[in-house]
Design an enzyme around this catalytic site. Sequence first.
Site, mmCIF file in Angstrom:
data_model
loop_
_atom_site.group_PDB
_atom_site.id
_atom_site.type_symbol
_atom_site.label_atom_id
_atom_site.label_comp_id
_atom_site.label_asym_id
_atom_site.label_seq_id
_atom_site.Cartn_x
_atom_site.Cartn_y
_atom_site.Cartn_z
ATOM 1 C CG ASP A 171 -2.663 -0.327 -10.480
ATOM 2 O OD1 ASP A 171 -2.094 0.689 -10.828
ATOM 3 O OD2 ASP A 171 -3.310 -0.277 -9.210
ATOM 4 C CD GLU B 150 -2.286 0.316 -5.141
ATOM 5 O OE1 GLU B 150 -1.506 1.153 -4.453
ATOM 6 O OE2 GLU B 150 -3.157 0.241 -5.826
ATOM 7 C CD GLU C 202 4.537 7.814 5.805
ATOM 8 O OE1 GLU C 202 4.944 6.939 5.759
ATOM 9 O OE2 GLU C 202 4.981 9.043 6.275
ATOM 10 C CG HIS D 175 -5.357 3.873 -4.757
ATOM 11 N ND1 HIS D 175 -4.883 4.555 -5.908
ATOM 12 C CD2 HIS D 175 -5.656 5.368 -3.858
ATOM 13 C CE1 HIS D 175 -5.038 5.692 -6.023
ATOM 14 N NE2 HIS D 175 -5.540 6.064 -4.814
ATOM 15 C CG ASP E 107 -6.973 1.121 -8.849
ATOM 16 O OD1 ASP E 107 -8.154 1.381 -8.394
ATOM 17 O OD2 ASP E 107 -6.166 1.634 -8.000
#
Length: 238
Positions: free
Chosen positions: A7, A9, A52, A150, A155
């Site tokens: 995963d 980010e 964000e 997250h 994850d």
Amino acid sequence: MREIVFDTETTGLSPLNGDRLVEIGCVEMLNRVETGRTYHAYVNPGRPMPSEAEAVHGLSDVFLSDKPFFHDICEELLDFLGDCPLVAHNASFDFGFLNAELELCGRPLICMTRMVDTLALARTRHPGAKHSLDALCTRYGVDRSLRIKHGALIDAQLLSQVYVELTGGRQIGFSLAAETVVETAAEKDGLLLTTAVSAIARPPRPHAPSEEELSRHAAFLAEITDPIWNRVGAARLT
């Protein structure tokens, strides 16, 4: 078969808009069983973190400022990934960012034929249902209580359990091969880092009967009158 569940980010939604990878977490599996080997790295994106994106994963400019750039971790990451299939949720997103970083480093891109997309698997298996990682964890009883925000590694660890369920399943919480170890969460620069869960492989245990057990078993068999296996053997001879 070796597979890597991973995963990422990022600073945003598209590398074409200049967004960069800031974290990657990988979990090694052999024959759909976690081996306990993982790879995890934070990456300095070389650009400001949009508010964000920070709200999603909690990775701030201050936290990432002293982390290595992608080209610093590129070789060790590629060594860990090897040439096996790579499993991700909404995999085209993660592949897009990974290949964008490799291209910036002048390295060959990872072939899309290696991609296994658990989102596509979930849509096929559960049409009309929710297919987010959280929703799939709930559906399959995967504990995500340690997931604060997250985080790429946790994850990937959750996804590895979901992936097993999507491809045949096993009983959640029933494991003869591994012991769960929880690393405590840490705070740095006001950022609560995601707690990681790892698995430590247990050493093999001998299961052969002892001499005493064999002797007791033989004595028990000797006490049986007209055992059925003798009749079966005699019937075959006739």
